[in-house]
Design a protein around this motif. Structure first.
Motif, mmCIF file in Angstrom:
data_model
loop_
_atom_site.group_PDB
_atom_site.id
_atom_site.type_symbol
_atom_site.label_atom_id
_atom_site.label_comp_id
_atom_site.label_asym_id
_atom_site.label_seq_id
_atom_site.Cartn_x
_atom_site.Cartn_y
_atom_site.Cartn_z
ATOM 1 N N GLN A 8 14.381 -8.164 10.164
ATOM 2 C CA GLN A 8 14.034 -8.355 11.110
ATOM 3 C C GLN A 8 13.291 -6.977 11.419
ATOM 4 O O GLN A 8 12.104 -6.599 11.368
ATOM 5 N N LYS A 9 14.204 -5.600 11.278
ATOM 6 C CA LYS A 9 13.535 -4.389 11.880
ATOM 7 C C LYS A 9 13.373 -3.807 10.625
ATOM 8 O O LYS A 9 12.505 -2.909 10.835
ATOM 9 N N VAL A 10 13.758 -4.312 9.146
ATOM 10 C CA VAL A 10 12.767 -3.421 8.690
ATOM 11 C C VAL A 10 11.377 -4.157 7.877
ATOM 12 O O VAL A 10 10.157 -3.166 8.776
ATOM 13 N N LEU A 11 11.350 -5.114 8.943
ATOM 14 C CA LEU A 11 9.800 -5.846 8.846
ATOM 15 C C LEU A 11 9.175 -5.283 9.851
ATOM 16 O O LEU A 11 8.197 -4.771 10.077
ATOM 17 N N SER A 12 9.670 -4.916 11.007
ATOM 18 C CA SER A 12 8.986 -4.684 12.171
ATOM 19 C C SER A 12 8.677 -3.670 11.772
ATOM 20 O O SER A 12 7.634 -2.427 12.155
ATOM 21 N N GLU A 13 9.882 -1.890 10.602
ATOM 22 C CA GLU A 13 9.176 -0.707 11.589
ATOM 23 C C GLU A 13 8.323 -0.656 10.418
ATOM 24 O O GLU A 13 7.675 0.069 10.280
ATOM 25 N N GLN B 36 0.510 -1.342 -0.366
ATOM 26 C CA GLN B 36 -0.219 0.013 0.075
ATOM 27 C C GLN B 36 0.778 1.319 0.176
ATOM 28 O O GLN B 36 0.334 2.338 0.104
ATOM 29 N N LYS B 37 1.850 0.838 0.424
ATOM 30 C CA LYS B 37 3.234 1.717 0.955
ATOM 31 C C LYS B 37 3.031 3.114 -0.967
ATOM 32 O O LYS B 37 3.007 4.422 -0.918
ATOM 33 N N ILE B 38 3.240 2.262 -2.423
ATOM 34 C CA ILE B 38 3.170 2.996 -3.275
ATOM 35 C C ILE B 38 1.642 3.466 -3.574
ATOM 36 O O ILE B 38 0.621 2.943 -3.486
ATOM 37 N N ASN B 39 1.565 4.595 -4.495
ATOM 38 C CA ASN B 39 0.213 5.272 -4.698
ATOM 39 C C ASN B 39 0.068 5.007 -6.215
ATOM 40 O O ASN B 39 0.419 5.217 -6.969
ATOM 41 N N ILE B 40 -0.526 3.441 -6.196
ATOM 42 C CA ILE B 40 -1.095 3.633 -8.017
ATOM 43 C C ILE B 40 -2.033 4.266 -8.340
ATOM 44 O O ILE B 40 -1.827 3.828 -9.570
ATOM 45 N N ILE B 41 -3.214 4.291 -7.844
ATOM 46 C CA ILE B 41 -4.003 5.431 -8.312
ATOM 47 C C ILE B 41 -3.711 6.548 -8.947
ATOM 48 O O ILE B 41 -4.013 6.754 -10.360
ATOM 49 N N GLN B 42 -2.313 6.819 -9.220
ATOM 50 C CA GLN B 42 -1.092 7.870 -10.016
ATOM 51 C C GLN B 42 -1.330 7.114 -11.428
ATOM 52 O O GLN B 42 -0.535 7.714 -12.018
ATOM 53 N N TYR B 43 -0.780 6.544 -11.382
ATOM 54 C CA TYR B 43 -1.361 5.411 -12.484
ATOM 55 C C TYR B 43 -2.012 4.387 -13.194
ATOM 56 O O TYR B 43 -2.216 4.072 -14.458
ATOM 57 N N ASP B 44 -3.325 5.384 -12.417
ATOM 58 C CA ASP B 44 -4.911 4.978 -12.450
ATOM 59 C C ASP B 44 -5.156 3.741 -13.107
ATOM 60 O O ASP B 44 -5.950 2.849 -13.494
ATOM 61 N N ILE B 45 -4.625 2.538 -12.125
ATOM 62 C CA ILE B 45 -4.756 1.493 -11.727
ATOM 63 C C ILE B 45 -5.260 0.914 -10.387
ATOM 64 O O ILE B 45 -4.916 1.546 -9.065
ATOM 65 N N ASN B 46 -5.705 -0.073 -9.905
ATOM 66 C CA ASN B 46 -6.044 -0.732 -8.510
ATOM 67 C C ASN B 46 -5.062 -1.908 -8.259
ATOM 68 O O ASN B 46 -4.326 -2.022 -9.517
ATOM 69 N N LYS B 47 -5.295 -1.777 -6.961
ATOM 70 C CA LYS B 47 -4.257 -3.599 -6.671
ATOM 71 C C LYS B 47 -4.486 -4.420 -7.235
ATOM 72 O O LYS B 47 -3.216 -4.896 -8.097
ATOM 73 N N ASN B 48 -4.697 -5.441 -7.940
ATOM 74 C CA ASN B 48 -5.191 -7.025 -9.051
ATOM 75 C C ASN B 48 -4.301 -6.146 -10.200
ATOM 76 O O ASN B 48 -4.235 -6.965 -10.673
ATOM 77 N N SER C 183 13.298 1.332 -3.922
ATOM 78 C CA SER C 183 13.692 2.226 -3.728
ATOM 79 C C SER C 183 12.803 2.613 -2.089
ATOM 80 O O SER C 183 13.891 2.903 -1.616
ATOM 81 N N ASN C 184 12.258 2.166 -1.586
ATOM 82 C CA ASN C 184 11.654 2.022 -0.889
ATOM 83 C C ASN C 184 12.172 1.937 0.298
ATOM 84 O O ASN C 184 12.617 1.431 1.405
ATOM 85 N N LEU C 185 12.316 0.255 -0.578
ATOM 86 C CA LEU C 185 13.001 -1.189 0.402
ATOM 87 C C LEU C 185 14.293 -0.708 0.400
ATOM 88 O O LEU C 185 14.916 -0.772 1.627
ATOM 89 N N GLU C 186 14.726 -0.103 -0.416
ATOM 90 C CA GLU C 186 16.476 0.817 -0.029
ATOM 91 C C GLU C 186 16.780 1.408 1.041
ATOM 92 O O GLU C 186 18.018 1.271 2.200
ATOM 93 N N VAL C 187 16.188 2.324 0.822
ATOM 94 C CA VAL C 187 15.571 3.269 2.340
ATOM 95 C C VAL C 187 15.903 2.340 3.499
ATOM 96 O O VAL C 187 16.465 2.939 4.600
ATOM 97 N N LEU C 188 14.479 1.572 3.848
ATOM 98 C CA LEU C 188 14.578 1.055 5.037
ATOM 99 C C LEU C 188 15.833 -0.053 5.318
ATOM 100 O O LEU C 188 16.292 0.083 6.296
ATOM 101 N N LEU C 189 16.290 -0.222 4.235
ATOM 102 C CA LEU C 189 17.198 -1.362 4.475
ATOM 103 C C LEU C 189 18.585 -1.033 5.216
ATOM 104 O O LEU C 189 19.146 -1.108 5.875
ATOM 105 N N THR D 8 7.761 -0.239 -14.571
ATOM 106 C CA THR D 8 9.121 -0.081 -14.279
ATOM 107 C C THR D 8 8.950 1.030 -13.276
ATOM 108 O O THR D 8 9.619 1.027 -12.691
ATOM 109 N N LYS D 9 8.635 2.044 -13.538
ATOM 110 C CA LYS D 9 8.440 2.953 -12.216
ATOM 111 C C LYS D 9 7.731 2.975 -10.828
ATOM 112 O O LYS D 9 8.468 2.981 -10.341
ATOM 113 N N ILE D 10 6.937 1.598 -10.937
ATOM 114 C CA ILE D 10 6.410 1.078 -9.522
ATOM 115 C C ILE D 10 7.567 0.680 -9.389
ATOM 116 O O ILE D 10 7.410 0.761 -8.190
ATOM 117 N N ASN D 11 8.171 -0.197 -9.767
ATOM 118 C CA ASN D 11 9.212 -1.116 -9.772
ATOM 119 C C ASN D 11 9.984 -0.425 -8.861
ATOM 120 O O ASN D 11 10.717 -0.373 -7.744
#
Length: 135
Positions: free
Chosen positions: A121-126, A19-31, A107-113, A99-102
């Protein structure tokens, strides 16, 4: 950490990740995002394999696919070896979107890592804590 807590941690972290990614900006839903992701990820993304992975009906898939197809994000072609089997293919626009979404998710994961010294474990906890805080 007990198994129940580990399962909850993983579940909540995944909710935050998806849910962190704003897929609405791409006009698509989760599925629709999942369809684009799987089409990009799988070596031979047949409709049948995508349905099995997503665990949705063909009827539900068709509605999602039609919308993506009308917007020129995805298409199908027959498999060379068996013309009855339909393979999903991303259009150039579809490739750009996934590609943009990925990149954003990576990038979000990289920042957290980096922030958590590559400790998953800490990343998942955060991520789990962020998800709970935001609901």
């Amino acid at each position: 950490m007990d198994k129940r807590s580990e399962l909850a941690l993983f579940y909540l972290a995944y909710q935050e990740f998806s849910q962190k990614i704003n897929i609405i900006q791409y006009d698509i839903n989760k599925n629709q995002h999942r369809i684009l992701f799987l089409t990009d990820y799988l070596d031979v993304p047949t409709i049948k394999s995508v349905l099995a992975i997503m665990r949705i009906s063909k009827q539900a898939f068709n509605k999602l696919y039609r919308n993506l197809h009308e917007r020129k994000l995805i298409d199908t072609r027959a498999l060379e070896e068996d013309k009855r089997v339909k393979v999903l293919i991303l259009t150039d626009l579809g490739k750009q979107v996934i590609t943009k979404i990925n990149q954003e998710q990576a990038s979000n994961l990289e920042v957290l890592l980096h922030k958590n010294n590559n400790n998953w474990q800490k990343v998942l906890s955060e991520m789990a804590n962020n998800y709970l805080r935001d609901i």
